[in-house]
Write a protein that holds these residues in place. Structure first.
Motif, PDB file in Angstrom:
ATOM      1  N   PHE A  51       0.819  -1.205   0.000  1.00  0.00           N
ATOM      2  CA  PHE A  51       0.000   0.000   0.000  1.00  0.00           C
ATOM      3  C   PHE A  51       0.858   1.262   0.000  1.00  0.00           C
ATOM      4  O   PHE A  51       1.986   1.268   0.512  1.00  0.00           O
ATOM      5  N   ARG A  52       0.279   2.306  -0.574  1.00  0.00           N
ATOM      6  CA  ARG A  52       0.798   3.659  -0.384  1.00  0.00           C
ATOM      7  C   ARG A  52      -0.195   4.382   0.517  1.00  0.00           C
ATOM      8  O   ARG A  52      -1.402   4.380   0.260  1.00  0.00           O
ATOM      9  N   TYR A  53       0.331   4.972   1.584  1.00  0.00           N
ATOM     10  CA  TYR A  53      -0.496   5.741   2.504  1.00  0.00           C
ATOM     11  C   TYR A  53      -0.077   7.206   2.420  1.00  0.00           C
ATOM     12  O   TYR A  53       1.108   7.521   2.436  1.00  0.00           O
ATOM     13  N   THR A  54      -1.057   8.091   2.336  1.00  0.00           N
ATOM     14  CA  THR A  54      -0.776   9.525   2.345  1.00  0.00           C
ATOM     15  C   THR A  54      -1.435  10.145   3.566  1.00  0.00           C
ATOM     16  O   THR A  54      -2.650  10.020   3.763  1.00  0.00           O
ATOM     17  N   LEU A  55      -0.636  10.789   4.393  1.00  0.00           N
ATOM     18  CA  LEU A  55      -1.120  11.499   5.572  1.00  0.00           C
ATOM     19  C   LEU A  55      -1.046  12.993   5.274  1.00  0.00           C
ATOM     20  O   LEU A  55       0.017  13.502   4.921  1.00  0.00           O
ATOM     21  N   ASP A  56      -2.153  13.692   5.417  1.00  0.00           N
ATOM     22  CA  ASP A  56      -2.224  15.105   5.045  1.00  0.00           C
ATOM     23  C   ASP A  56      -2.892  15.887   6.173  1.00  0.00           C
ATOM     24  O   ASP A  56      -4.039  15.586   6.540  1.00  0.00           O
ATOM     25  N   ASN A  57      -2.195  16.874   6.724  1.00  0.00           N
ATOM     26  CA  ASN A  57      -2.775  17.670   7.809  1.00  0.00           C
ATOM     27  C   ASN A  57      -3.268  19.035   7.338  1.00  0.00           C
ATOM     28  O   ASN A  57      -3.581  19.902   8.153  1.00  0.00           O
ATOM     29  N   GLY A  58      -3.298  19.243   6.024  1.00  0.00           N
ATOM     30  CA  GLY A  58      -3.754  20.504   5.483  1.00  0.00           C
ATOM     31  C   GLY A  58      -2.647  21.498   5.231  1.00  0.00           C
ATOM     32  O   GLY A  58      -2.837  22.473   4.494  1.00  0.00           O
ATOM     33  N   THR A  59      -1.476  21.262   5.827  1.00  0.00           N
ATOM     34  CA  THR A  59      -0.311  22.125   5.617  1.00  0.00           C
ATOM     35  C   THR A  59       0.824  21.367   4.945  1.00  0.00           C
ATOM     36  O   THR A  59       1.466  21.866   4.023  1.00  0.00           O
TER      37      THR A  59
END
Length: 378
Positions: free
Chosen positions: A50-58
């Motif tokens: 899997f590829r996981y992308t974590l995005d906090n908006g910044t």
């Protein structure tokens, strides 16, 4: 291959109150969106990758359960421009088949070098795979960087993360004992990548886990010689020609290893010749206290990275062996195009009685925490 994509989105209200003591000051509320994206991108040895992308908006971080990998880190500069600052490939599947110098990987069962691939534990000598000349490096020919970890994305309050577990069988790469390793890689709302390792064993063994990301705060526009480094380290461990520690613990005073005040990397590399691939000492006695160990600044972009760790040292590596490497975005990586800050126990510790012990026994728990905190100059 059928792709599976999952999205997890959260919304949080963040309240910012003025430090001014006057009660008339207005309170500002900002809504922040946090998102995890999970996408199946390959299969390897019968397991889903899997590829996981974590995005906090910044900022955002791309991970994979192949190799416990941090593949990309997108961070804004002082103008708000978002760029990747990690040496990498364009896609996760390329990591499955293309050789690379441990880009972003989890290194283990024992990170760094073990002299001649041999050590003695409880009176028995073990012979490990040698993959760095006559020495053992970062877990061997097929270390943890080439394993598919069992993974699960999660949210915890305002934190996004992926939990990954790998069970290394007794005898793998020559190591004794079945070792169960778990790591949590998280992105927080304040632009911190947080990594936590735990491990347990069924018989006495040795363990030293770390992450091996190559950073370039310029957005990978060239080498990192213009970066400014400050280490809170009074000592380092000298090495021989094979980059194996000699057993000495040396004061940095009067040497190119003295980064206790901010120094331009290019100046220090010119002083030492060749580059750094050395263990900088954070602690000489183990403790679970997180300490500020390194600050790195890139003046042109304004990006700043602060590293915290509860471990004993960090391997400071300046990409000395990279040459004409075809990386992401059509870029060709060269010598000194990236630097690594590998939070760790000291290298080859099992073969030096005066070094902190890497031995893990049944009933004990190995624990290790790392934080990379990103900001910009104001």
């Amino acid at each position: 291959m059928k792709k599976s994509i999952f999205y997890f989105s959260l919304f949080f209200g963040w309240v910012f109150a003025s430090c001014d003591s006057q009660p008339q000051k207005e309170t500002i509320t900002q809504e922040l969106e946090l998102m995890i994206k999970a996408e199946k991108v390959a299969e390897w040895q019968g397991k889903d990758v899997f590829r996981y992308t974590l995005d906090n908006g910044t900022m955002s971080v791309e991970l994979s359960n192949f190799g416990g990998l941090i593949s990309k880190i997108f961070v804004p500069d002082q103008e708000g421009n978002l760029e990747n600052i990690a040496l990498t490939f364009d896609s996760i599947p390329e990591f499955l088949t293309k050789p690379n110098p441990f880009f972003g990987a989890t290194a283990g069962r024992v990170a760094n070098r073990i002299a001649k691939g041999k050590f003695t534990l409880n009176g028995q000598t073990y012979t490990l795979a040698t993959n760095n000349g006559e020495n053992h490096l970062h877990g061997g020919v097929e270390g943890f960087n080439k394993k598919v970890w069992d993974a699960e994305p999660y949210t915890n309050d305002s934190i996004l993360g992926v939990k990954m577990t790998y069970i290394s069988p007794d005898g793998e790469e020559g190591y004794p004992g079945t070792l169960t390793s778990t790591q949590w890689i998280e992105l927080t709302p304040d632009n911190t990548i947080r990594i936590r390792f735990e491990a347990s064993t069924e018989q006495p063994t040795i363990v030293n886990l770390t992450n091996h990301t190559y950073f370039n705060l310029s957005g990978i526009k060239g080498d990192v010689l213009d970066h400014e480094f400050q280490f809170w380290a009074d000592y380092y461990t000298p090495v021989d020609e094979g980059l194996i520690p000699t057993g000495e613990i040396k004061d940095v005073s009067g040497t190119p290893f003295d980064f206790r005040e901010p120094k331009k990397l290019g100046d220090q590399i010119a002083a030492i010749g060749g580059g750094f691939d050395h263990n900088m000492i954070l602690k000489q006695e183990p403790s679970d206290e997180m300490e500020h160990f390194v600050r790195v600044k890139h003046p042109a972009s304004g990006r700043v990275m602060d590293m915290y760790s509860d471990n004993m040292g960090v391997q400071f590596y300046t990409g000395n062996f990279i040459e004409n490497f075809a990386g992401a975005d059509g870029k060709t990586y060269q010598k000194h195009w990236g630097f690594c800050l590998e939070s760790q126990n000291w290298p080859d510790a099992i073969n030096h009685e005066n070094f902190p012990s890497p031995i893990l026994n049944p009933g004990e728990k190995y624990e290790h925490r790392i934080e990379y905190r990103f900001s910009v100059n104001q």
